[in-house]
Design a protein around this motif. Structure first.
Motif, PDB file in Angstrom:
ATOM      1  N   ILE A 122     -12.207   6.105   0.002  1.00 21.25           N
ATOM      2  CA  ILE A 122     -10.886   5.234   0.020  1.00 21.25           C
ATOM      3  C   ILE A 122     -10.125   5.168  -1.294  1.00 21.25           C
ATOM      4  O   ILE A 122      -9.011   5.122  -1.024  1.00 21.25           O
ATOM      5  N   SER A 123     -10.595   5.397  -2.083  1.00 22.03           N
ATOM      6  CA  SER A 123     -10.077   5.491  -3.559  1.00 22.03           C
ATOM      7  C   SER A 123      -9.135   6.663  -3.660  1.00 22.03           C
ATOM      8  O   SER A 123      -8.260   6.713  -4.305  1.00 22.03           O
ATOM      9  N   ARG A 124      -9.300   7.665  -2.743  1.00 21.99           N
ATOM     10  CA  ARG A 124      -8.384   8.828  -2.876  1.00 21.99           C
ATOM     11  C   ARG A 124      -7.317   8.878  -1.714  1.00 21.99           C
ATOM     12  O   ARG A 124      -6.500   9.832  -1.523  1.00 21.99           O
ATOM     13  N   LEU A 125      -7.244   7.726  -0.576  1.00 16.03           N
ATOM     14  CA  LEU A 125      -6.483   7.788   0.274  1.00 16.03           C
ATOM     15  C   LEU A 125      -5.059   7.200  -0.073  1.00 16.03           C
ATOM     16  O   LEU A 125      -5.016   6.021  -0.808  1.00 16.03           O
ATOM     17  N   PRO A 126      -4.111   7.907   0.617  1.00 20.20           N
ATOM     18  CA  PRO A 126      -2.571   7.019   0.565  1.00 20.20           C
ATOM     19  C   PRO A 126      -2.389   6.358   1.685  1.00 20.20           C
ATOM     20  O   PRO A 126      -1.066   6.338   2.113  1.00 20.20           O
ATOM     21  N   TYR A 127      -3.246   5.384   2.208  1.00 21.44           N
ATOM     22  CA  TYR A 127      -3.065   4.855   3.342  1.00 21.44           C
ATOM     23  C   TYR A 127      -4.292   3.864   3.267  1.00 21.44           C
ATOM     24  O   TYR A 127      -5.109   3.836   2.359  1.00 21.44           O
ATOM     25  N   ARG A 128      -4.051   3.004   3.986  1.00 23.33           N
ATOM     26  CA  ARG A 128      -5.112   1.745   4.243  1.00 23.33           C
ATOM     27  C   ARG A 128      -6.303   2.177   5.244  1.00 23.33           C
ATOM     28  O   ARG A 128      -5.827   2.011   6.313  1.00 23.33           O
ATOM     29  N   MET A 129      -7.390   1.908   4.886  1.00 18.10           N
ATOM     30  CA  MET A 129      -8.727   2.031   5.836  1.00 18.10           C
ATOM     31  C   MET A 129      -9.290   0.807   5.943  1.00 18.10           C
ATOM     32  O   MET A 129      -9.966   0.219   4.841  1.00 18.10           O
ATOM     33  N   LEU A 130      -8.999   0.176   7.102  1.00 22.63           N
ATOM     34  CA  LEU A 130      -9.787  -1.089   7.484  1.00 22.63           C
ATOM     35  C   LEU A 130     -10.987  -0.725   8.340  1.00 22.63           C
ATOM     36  O   LEU A 130     -10.520   0.052   9.127  1.00 22.63           O
ATOM     37  N   LEU A 149       5.705   6.126  -3.422  1.00 21.59           N
ATOM     38  CA  LEU A 149       6.356   7.229  -2.282  1.00 21.59           C
ATOM     39  C   LEU A 149       5.246   8.099  -2.324  1.00 21.59           C
ATOM     40  O   LEU A 149       4.716   8.665  -3.030  1.00 21.59           O
ATOM     41  N   VAL A 150       4.477   8.283  -0.919  1.00 21.19           N
ATOM     42  CA  VAL A 150       3.324   8.963  -0.628  1.00 21.19           C
ATOM     43  C   VAL A 150       3.835  10.034   0.402  1.00 21.19           C
ATOM     44  O   VAL A 150       3.020  11.065   0.495  1.00 21.19           O
ATOM     45  N   ALA A 151       4.885  10.131   1.205  1.00 20.94           N
ATOM     46  CA  ALA A 151       5.423  11.270   1.676  1.00 20.94           C
ATOM     47  C   ALA A 151       6.563  11.374   2.085  1.00 20.94           C
ATOM     48  O   ALA A 151       7.635  10.334   2.000  1.00 20.94           O
ATOM     49  N   LYS A 152       7.491  12.634   2.137  1.00 18.79           N
ATOM     50  CA  LYS A 152       8.799  12.871   2.328  1.00 18.79           C
ATOM     51  C   LYS A 152       8.999  14.013   2.947  1.00 18.79           C
ATOM     52  O   LYS A 152       8.555  15.043   2.818  1.00 18.79           O
ATOM     53  N   ASP A 153       9.986  13.990   3.922  1.00 16.67           N
ATOM     54  CA  ASP A 153      10.338  15.179   4.650  1.00 16.67           C
ATOM     55  C   ASP A 153       9.159  15.790   5.363  1.00 16.67           C
ATOM     56  O   ASP A 153       8.905  17.021   5.414  1.00 16.67           O
ATOM     57  N   CYS A 154       8.281  14.928   6.054  1.00 19.87           N
ATOM     58  CA  CYS A 154       7.034  15.081   6.888  1.00 19.87           C
ATOM     59  C   CYS A 154       5.911  15.783   5.997  1.00 19.87           C
ATOM     60  O   CYS A 154       4.953  16.472   6.685  1.00 19.87           O
ATOM     61  N   LYS A 155       5.926  15.633   4.952  1.00 20.68           N
ATOM     62  CA  LYS A 155       4.791  16.254   4.022  1.00 20.68           C
ATOM     63  C   LYS A 155       4.361  15.120   3.032  1.00 20.68           C
ATOM     64  O   LYS A 155       5.181  14.351   2.470  1.00 20.68           O
ATOM     65  N   LEU A 156       3.168  14.908   2.638  1.00 21.83           N
ATOM     66  CA  LEU A 156       2.526  14.293   1.518  1.00 21.83           C
ATOM     67  C   LEU A 156       3.229  14.810   0.421  1.00 21.83           C
ATOM     68  O   LEU A 156       3.368  15.943  -0.038  1.00 21.83           O
TER      69      LEU A 156
END
Length: 598
Positions: free
Chosen positions: A136-144, A364-371
């Motif tokens: 989880i600490s590595r993720l650029p999104y929320r995992m519930l 900002l975690v993603a731009k133009d279809c890429k992380l």
């Protein structure tokens, strides 16, 4: 950044005070998104404004605010949409680790995944869940987490790798990521099983919800099921099923996965009958990474709903506010409003729903279809990569089906696949018998299907028959067969089936296609025998190769390995197959493959 569950992320005095003072202009904001068209899911408006963010939260959305910000991003009138929420999914079906999945779902605008980790739980129990949550600490999104309610899924009808009873589930429900009790099938309630009722009672006492799995249930059975406190269902296939769930107070998670394509039928029915959208939301349940990459994730569901006739703001609500409210998280996510976490998509065309930028908690975690930054796959423990342990050697003899009667042919019960769905039908077929053995009938697309126990406990091999794969030669196998996750193999001949199982064992989990004893394609899934350690691009390329190999053998269907993984389910009507044998799902019992004489 450590992502925490609602209770652990309670806003402190200091944080609230800083938010207020920043809004009053006493401190600079971290970020200003200037000149956006805000999709406000509370007021159902779209209007021009600026968005101010500090410490990952929204400070202001007022057009009249004139606050200082350390960074200003000119958005040129793009739509600002709340981060999208997948209300029910299984990481394991993507074949990707949580880290690798980030590169696929985040650029599509998904910032929250509500994950039922029942697959890894059935393999490795609570320890397996902990290993997954270390990411989880590595993720650029929320995992519930929707805490797995049925480990095993069908006690007495299957062999799996772990057990999680009421006590274990209660402890996991205290984890900071846990938001609900995971999908619970009707047999646990209609057969009045105390262990599962205890899990429900404990969950409701915490004011959390219970996810459903009410496939095929209607009328009084559905009423009894709902009365236990079940909040939702993601297994609706027909308009009537959806309507009956709404009538009993259950929300409907409209699913669009790889083999479960339900969105068009359900949304079409809602529009025809002019049903309210308040208790509808979106999920994928099980969707391969390649399809997400090509087609989209929850953003595809939103865009498709608009194409079918749902209004733009209403379609967005299904993927944001409705979902957040359902899980009682609307004070944190689901909207772009003051005090909420700053999960924001910038979208040029609202009806296409393809984000140009994705912000997660103001970053900002993603731009133009890429992380923006690669999410590296962590090191998973070695014990979790050593879970395929066959108790006995698997040979062609392992897949023989003895006939009970000495005659040239006999009647058998066959699992009949339904295209683009996980449900199946019961088919009665007449098959030839030679030397006391019931044979398959590949000419009429009736093949042998087998489940090989892979935890080193019983050495059991359940063998049955299936129609719908279309193989003309060879075999294909997978170490992820829901929900026990033994090895599932289908084939035209027993030699190739045995070779397929051997390959899976050598890889410690994965997929393979074999023809004439030669491996045409394979992919390792060492994490619990379910997930790869590779990046998403590698996994997608390898899966494309596997699908191509399967189709070269005659296999039909858009997602052959997803179909293979679901065919054994002992909780999805009408039939399932486990290492113990053929299962009548509705009656929740083992039945003989060969039909007994009356």
């Amino acid at each position: 950044m450590k992502i925490q569950r609602k209770e652990k992320a309670m806003r402190t005095f200091e944080e609230i005070k800083d938010t207020i003072e920043t809004g009053l202009g006493k401190h600079p904001c971290d970020l200003k998104l200037q000149n956006v068209r805000l999709v406000n899911v509370y007021s159902s408006e779209i209007y021009n404004t600026d968005i101010y963010i500090k410490n990952g939260r929204i400070i202001s959305i007022s057009p009249e605010a004139n606050l200082e910000a350390q960074e200003v991003v000119e958005c040129c009138g793009q739509f600002a949409v709340p981060g999208l929420i997948d209300t029910h999914m299984h990481f394991e079906s993507t074949m990707l680790s949580p880290e690798a999945l980030a590169s696929v779902v985040v650029p599509q605008g998904t910032t929250t995944l509500c994950a039922d980790l029942m697959e890894i739980a059935n393999v490795a129990g609570a320890d397996g869940l902990k290993a997954m949550l270390d990411s989880i600490s590595r993720l650029p999104y929320r995992m519930l987490i929707e805490v797995s309610s049925r480990v095993p899924t069908a006690p007495g009808l299957e062999t799996n790798g772990a057990y999680m009873g009421a006590e274990e589930v209660r402890a996991i429900m205290d984890w900071q990521e846990s938001i609900s009790l995971g999908e619970l099938d009707p047999s646990k309630i209609l057969l009045v099983k105390d262990e599962y009722i205890e899990k429900i009672a404990d969950t409701l006492a915490r004011r959390k919800i219970v996810n459903g799995h009410a496939i095929g249930r209607l009328g009084q059975e559905l009423n009894v099921y709902a009365s236990a406190g079940i909040s939702d269902d993601h297994e609706c296939v027909t308009e009537e099923e959806l309507l009956q769930r709404l009538r009993v107070g259950m929300s409907v998670l409209v699913r669009e996965g790889s083999t479960e394509r339900n969105l068009d039928a359900l949304i079409g029915g809602v529009l025809r009958e002019k049903l309210p959208l308040d208790n509808l939301m979106f999920c994928t349940d099980d969707k391969h990474a390649g399809e997400i990459q090509r087609e989209g994730h929850i953003n595809y569901n939103v865009a498709r709903a608009m194409e079918l006739g749902v209004g733009e703001i209403d379609a967005v609500k299904l993927a944001t506010l409705n979902a957040a409210r359902h899980f009682r998280l609307e004070d944190e996510i689901g909207s772009i409003t003051p005090g909420r976490l700053a999960d924001i998509l910038l979208v040029e065309d609202l009806r296409e729903m393809k984000p140009s930028q994705v912000y997660f908690e103001g970053r900002l975690v993603a731009k133009d279809c890429k992380l923006i930054q690669t999410c590296e796959v962590g090191e998973y423990p070695e014990w979790l990569k050593n879970t395929v342990k066959l108790k006995q050697l698997i040979t062609e003899k392992s897949f023989r089906v003895p006939a009970r009667r000495d005659r040239p042919q006999t009647q058998v019960t066959v699992i009949d696949l339904i295209d683009r769905q996980i449900i199946n039908k019961r088919l009665i077929a007449t098959l030839p018998c030679v030397n006391g053995e019931i044979l398959a009938d590949p000419v009429h697309d009736i093949l042998k299907l087998a489940i090989v126990e892979r935890y080193g406990k019983t050495g059991g091999v359940g063998v049955g028959f299936v129609r719908g794969f279309g193989l003309r030669e060879g075999a294909m196998a997978y170490s992820m067969s829901h929900d026990h996750h033994n090895i599932v193999v289908v084939g035209v001949n027993e030699l190739d089936m045995a070779q397929s199982v051997k390959v899976i064992q050598e890889m410690q989990g994965g997929l393979c296609v074999v023809r004439n004893g030669e491996v045409m394609a394979k992919m390792r899934l060492p994490i619990g025998g379910l997930m790869s350690e590779q990046d998403a691009g590698t996994v997608m390329r390898e899966l494309d190769g596997l699908n191509a190999a399967a189709r070269s053998l005659g296999c039909r269907g858009s997602a052959p390995f997803m179909t293979l993984s679901f065919i054994s389910l002992p909780t999805v009507p009408e039939l399932g197959l486990t290492d113990m044998g053929l299962v009548d799902v509705l009656e929740h019992r083992l039945i003989p493959v060969e039909i007994p004489e009356k």
